[in-house]
Design a protein around this motif. Structure first.
Motif, PDB file in Angstrom:
ATOM      1  N   GLN A  19       0.741  -1.130   0.200  1.00  0.00           N
ATOM      2  CA  GLN A  19      -0.001  -0.131  -0.021  1.00  0.00           C
ATOM      3  C   GLN A  19       0.725   1.129  -0.073  1.00  0.00           C
ATOM      4  OE1 GLN A  19      -3.562   1.882   2.460  1.00  0.00           O
ATOM      5  NE2 GLN A  19      -2.022   0.751   3.689  1.00  0.00           N
ATOM      6  N   GLU A  20       1.625   1.398   0.947  1.00  0.00           N
ATOM      7  CA  GLU A  20       2.634   2.485   1.031  1.00  0.00           C
ATOM      8  C   GLU A  20       3.639   2.689  -0.280  1.00  0.00           C
ATOM      9  OE1 GLU A  20       3.820   5.877   2.348  1.00  0.00           O
ATOM     10  OE2 GLU A  20       2.181   4.731   3.339  1.00  0.00           O
ATOM     11  N   ARG A  21       4.064   1.534  -0.993  1.00  0.00           N
ATOM     12  CA  ARG A  21       4.961   1.790  -2.204  1.00  0.00           C
ATOM     13  C   ARG A  21       4.144   2.349  -3.219  1.00  0.00           C
ATOM     14  NH1 ARG A  21       8.242   0.878   1.311  1.00  0.00           N
ATOM     15  NH2 ARG A  21       9.597  -0.769   1.331  1.00  0.00           N
ATOM     16  N   VAL A  22       2.780   1.850  -3.372  1.00  0.00           N
ATOM     17  CA  VAL A  22       2.019   2.171  -4.376  1.00  0.00           C
ATOM     18  C   VAL A  22       1.351   3.833  -4.060  1.00  0.00           C
ATOM     19  CG1 VAL A  22      -0.325   1.948  -5.573  1.00  0.00           C
ATOM     20  CG2 VAL A  22       1.235  -0.166  -4.999  1.00  0.00           C
ATOM     21  N   ARG A  23       1.196   3.940  -2.880  1.00  0.00           N
ATOM     22  CA  ARG A  23       0.660   5.397  -2.501  1.00  0.00           C
ATOM     23  C   ARG A  23       2.016   6.370  -3.123  1.00  0.00           C
ATOM     24  NH1 ARG A  23      -0.446   4.866   2.946  1.00  0.00           N
ATOM     25  NH2 ARG A  23      -2.464   5.016   2.402  1.00  0.00           N
ATOM     26  N   GLU A  24       3.380   6.064  -2.559  1.00  0.00           N
ATOM     27  CA  GLU A  24       4.483   6.669  -2.936  1.00  0.00           C
ATOM     28  C   GLU A  24       4.470   7.141  -4.615  1.00  0.00           C
ATOM     29  OE1 GLU A  24       9.045   5.916  -2.857  1.00  0.00           O
ATOM     30  OE2 GLU A  24       8.001   5.381  -0.974  1.00  0.00           O
ATOM     31  N   SER A  32      -1.626  -8.631   8.784  1.00  0.00           N
ATOM     32  CA  SER A  32      -2.867  -8.906   9.718  1.00  0.00           C
ATOM     33  C   SER A  32      -3.251  -7.606  10.197  1.00  0.00           C
ATOM     34  CB  SER A  32      -2.517  -9.659  10.702  1.00  0.00           C
ATOM     35  OG  SER A  32      -1.527  -9.241  11.674  1.00  0.00           O
ATOM     36  N   PRO A  33      -4.577  -7.308  10.500  1.00  0.00           N
ATOM     37  CA  PRO A  33      -5.570  -8.543  10.482  1.00  0.00           C
ATOM     38  C   PRO A  33      -5.986  -8.695   8.914  1.00  0.00           C
ATOM     39  CG  PRO A  33      -6.425  -6.420  11.270  1.00  0.00           C
ATOM     40  CD  PRO A  33      -4.931  -6.315  11.295  1.00  0.00           C
ATOM     41  N   LEU A  34      -6.274  -9.849   8.525  1.00  0.00           N
ATOM     42  CA  LEU A  34      -6.348 -10.111   6.919  1.00  0.00           C
ATOM     43  C   LEU A  34      -7.700  -9.341   6.461  1.00  0.00           C
ATOM     44  CD1 LEU A  34      -5.600 -13.788   6.924  1.00  0.00           C
ATOM     45  CD2 LEU A  34      -4.552 -12.174   5.750  1.00  0.00           C
ATOM     46  N   PRO A  35      -8.626  -9.341   7.318  1.00  0.00           N
ATOM     47  CA  PRO A  35     -10.166  -8.604   6.433  1.00  0.00           C
ATOM     48  C   PRO A  35      -9.609  -7.279   6.217  1.00  0.00           C
ATOM     49  CG  PRO A  35     -10.715  -9.815   8.330  1.00  0.00           C
ATOM     50  CD  PRO A  35      -8.975  -9.722   8.497  1.00  0.00           C
ATOM     51  N   ALA A  36      -8.929  -6.477   7.130  1.00  0.00           N
ATOM     52  CA  ALA A  36      -8.652  -5.066   6.865  1.00  0.00           C
ATOM     53  C   ALA A  36      -7.321  -4.901   5.881  1.00  0.00           C
ATOM     54  CB  ALA A  36      -7.821  -4.158   8.271  1.00  0.00           C
ATOM     55  N   MET A  37      -6.402  -5.608   5.685  1.00  0.00           N
ATOM     56  CA  MET A  37      -5.510  -5.838   4.824  1.00  0.00           C
ATOM     57  C   MET A  37      -6.076  -5.922   3.249  1.00  0.00           C
ATOM     58  SD  MET A  37      -3.021  -4.581   6.454  1.00  0.00           S
ATOM     59  CE  MET A  37      -1.896  -4.588   4.849  1.00  0.00           C
ATOM     60  N   LYS A  38      -7.090  -7.118   3.386  1.00  0.00           N
ATOM     61  CA  LYS A  38      -7.442  -7.505   2.092  1.00  0.00           C
ATOM     62  C   LYS A  38      -8.124  -5.960   1.548  1.00  0.00           C
ATOM     63  CE  LYS A  38     -11.343  -9.893   1.583  1.00  0.00           C
ATOM     64  NZ  LYS A  38     -12.282 -11.051   1.429  1.00  0.00           N
ATOM     65  N   ALA A  39      -9.015  -5.479   2.466  1.00  0.00           N
ATOM     66  CA  ALA A  39      -9.563  -4.210   2.002  1.00  0.00           C
ATOM     67  C   ALA A  39      -8.620  -3.112   1.410  1.00  0.00           C
ATOM     68  CB  ALA A  39     -10.466  -3.356   3.054  1.00  0.00           C
ATOM     69  N   LEU A  40      -7.509  -2.738   2.122  1.00  0.00           N
ATOM     70  CA  LEU A  40      -6.397  -1.913   1.509  1.00  0.00           C
ATOM     71  C   LEU A  40      -5.749  -2.314   0.498  1.00  0.00           C
ATOM     72  CD1 LEU A  40      -5.027  -1.012   5.406  1.00  0.00           C
ATOM     73  CD2 LEU A  40      -6.612   0.473   3.973  1.00  0.00           C
ATOM     74  N   LEU A  41      -5.765  -3.558   0.147  1.00  0.00           N
ATOM     75  CA  LEU A  41      -5.045  -3.811  -1.038  1.00  0.00           C
ATOM     76  C   LEU A  41      -5.845  -4.262  -2.387  1.00  0.00           C
ATOM     77  CD1 LEU A  41      -2.446  -6.617   0.675  1.00  0.00           C
ATOM     78  CD2 LEU A  41      -1.922  -4.242  -0.217  1.00  0.00           C
ATOM     79  N   GLY A  42      -7.314  -3.788  -2.083  1.00  0.00           N
ATOM     80  CA  GLY A  42      -8.058  -3.789  -3.203  1.00  0.00           C
ATOM     81  C   GLY A  42      -8.606  -5.253  -3.470  1.00  0.00           C
ATOM     82  N   GLY A  43      -8.672  -5.878  -2.277  1.00  0.00           N
ATOM     83  CA  GLY A  43      -9.245  -7.413  -2.500  1.00  0.00           C
ATOM     84  C   GLY A  43     -10.798  -7.140  -2.561  1.00  0.00           C
ATOM     85  N   GLU A  44     -11.475  -8.399  -3.169  1.00  0.00           N
ATOM     86  CA  GLU A  44     -12.835  -8.197  -3.260  1.00  0.00           C
ATOM     87  C   GLU A  44     -13.397  -9.534  -2.401  1.00  0.00           C
ATOM     88  OE1 GLU A  44     -13.688  -8.843  -7.304  1.00  0.00           O
ATOM     89  OE2 GLU A  44     -13.149  -6.667  -7.868  1.00  0.00           O
ATOM     90  N   GLU A  45     -14.740  -9.450  -2.278  1.00  0.00           N
ATOM     91  CA  GLU A  45     -15.415 -10.503  -1.115  1.00  0.00           C
ATOM     92  C   GLU A  45     -14.985 -11.662  -1.539  1.00  0.00           C
ATOM     93  OE1 GLU A  45     -19.952 -11.409   0.464  1.00  0.00           O
ATOM     94  OE2 GLU A  45     -19.358  -9.849  -0.917  1.00  0.00           O
TER      95      GLU A  45
END
Length: 399
Positions: free
Chosen positions: A9-14, A165-178
């Motif tokens: 997330q931080e690398r892409v943000r940068e 971790s936590p996995l649900p939060a990281m999935k959301a931040l990395l563009g994951g879907e349900e």
């Protein structure tokens, strides 16, 4: 396959963020003018962009000479586009201008050209005023959509890390879907080989002066139980320096201190001390820095770590903008923007100790927030249950 995915997330943000500084542009203009003259189109394009920045309309109320704009200033984007065209032409035919001068300038411009068509609530435009000079920060707040765009064209993408971790939060931040799968694996190492101790000390900024002596005592007590190599991790250089002065008054092993700026030789020397030096060594480092991630110190190269504080980021306007964005998107801006990445730093630093099934070590967590469920829930299961006594934990490890 994306390793160390907690950094994505931080690398892409940068890569999607940029900064235009009228003062720095003036330096580039001077360097280019000496080679090409003031009449050259690139010199004129630099002047145009500098003036567009200096003439930005500032908000009536600014916080410490910094504020957030509702949109990108209209005159800046066309001026940046014009300069990009001239710099690109010079890269084809430098006419004596060093390429090393042109490439950083082009890199500075590209995020603004991209954002011209993508600027929305996932971006922030921050302006600073220093006399007549202006600094315009274009800051990507939530890169999830851009990460998802990059992976959707693939047949599959796997993001993995020891601290994802936590996995649900990281999935959301990395563009994951349900429908995207998430799973974690338990530590493969014997649980009894790592003793984790909590110490109830207030290390918040306002309390540091009053509790520094106690922190120094905990560090000293830990390293005296067994000869070996230890690292104490701090949330900042200033805090580390405060405690360092107290540690120097004690009869302790040689101190090796991470500096803000280190040459490659100094970095290697620091690392080799833990690999080759006989006897005891105490390193003082910062969380999230060079020695809290990505280094491997197996066996007796590191038998203990003391983590002071919980690694929360330093408050800033950029952080507030991220937190507000996450609050709107996910509902708990502080957890997503501050607490989770902070505890990932803690996990990375603590993870330096046990690198194989034969390693043994002690980890001391120094902060009263390690007693709060919101923080404890973000720590690895294999670190629990905690001990409350350094001496007792050391005896269990090294009978």
């Amino acid at each position: 396959l994306v390793d160390e995915a907690h950094h994505v997330q931080e690398r892409v943000r940068e890569s999607l963020s940029g900064c235009l500084d009228s003062g720095e542009l003036r330096k580039s203009r001077t360097a280019i003018g000496k080679v090409l003259s003031r009449k050259h189109p690139c010199y004129k394009a630099l002047t145009l962009l500098m003036e567009a920045l200096r003439q930005m309309e500032l908000p009536p109320k600014m916080d410490d000479n910094e504020s957030r704009l509702e949109q990108l200033p209209s005159a800046v984007i066309p001026a940046a586009q014009k300069l990009e065209e001239e710099v690109s032409q010079l890269l084809i035919n430098p006419q004596g201008v060093p390429v090393a001068e042109l490439l950083p300038l082009l890199r500075t411009l590209l995020p603004f050209l991209y954002a011209a068509e993508h600027f929305d609530k996932d971006y922030a435009a921050l302006v600073q005023a220093h006399g007549k000079e202006r600094i315009l920060d274009l800051y990507c707040l939530l890169p999830a959509e851009y990460i998802a765009t990059a992976t959707k064209g693939m047949r599959g993408a796997v993001f993995f890390s020891a601290t994802l971790s936590p996995l649900p939060a990281m999935k959301a931040l990395l563009g994951g879907e349900e429908e995207d799968a998430c799973f974690d694996l338990p530590s493969p190492f014997p649980r009894e080989n790592l003793q984790v101790v909590r110490q109830h000390v207030d290390t918040r900024y306002r309390a540091r002066q009053n509790t520094a002596v106690r922190v120094a005592e905990i560090i000293a007590s830990t390293v005296r139980h067994k000869e070996g190599k230890y690292i104490a991790f701090f949330p900042s250089y200033a805090y580390m320096d405060m405690v360092r002065k107290l540690l120097e008054e004690k009869n302790l092993p040689p101190l090796w201190i991470q500096q803000r700026e280190m040459t490659e030789e100094e970095k290697n020397s620091f690392f080799q001390t833990f690999c080759d030096a006989p006897g005891s060594v105490l390193g003082l480092c910062v969380m999230g820095g060079l020695y809290s991630e990505g280094i491997d110190l197996p066996g007796d190269r590191l038998i203990g770590a003391i983590i002071v504080g919980v690694g929360l980021p330093t408050p800033s306007m950029k952080l507030r903008a991220i937190q507000n964005c996450f609050e709107e998107r996910f509902g708990d801006g502080f957890a997503m923007a501050c607490r989770i990445p902070a505890m990932q730093k803690v996990q990375q630093a603590g993870g330096r100790i046990i690198r194989s099934e034969k390693d043994k070590g002690i980890l001391v967590l120094v902060d009263e927030r390690y007693y709060e469920p919101a923080y404890v829930s973000l720590l690895p299961e294999c670190w629990q249950p905690f001990s409350e006594n350094v001496e007792g934990a050391a005896k269990k490890l090294w009978k």
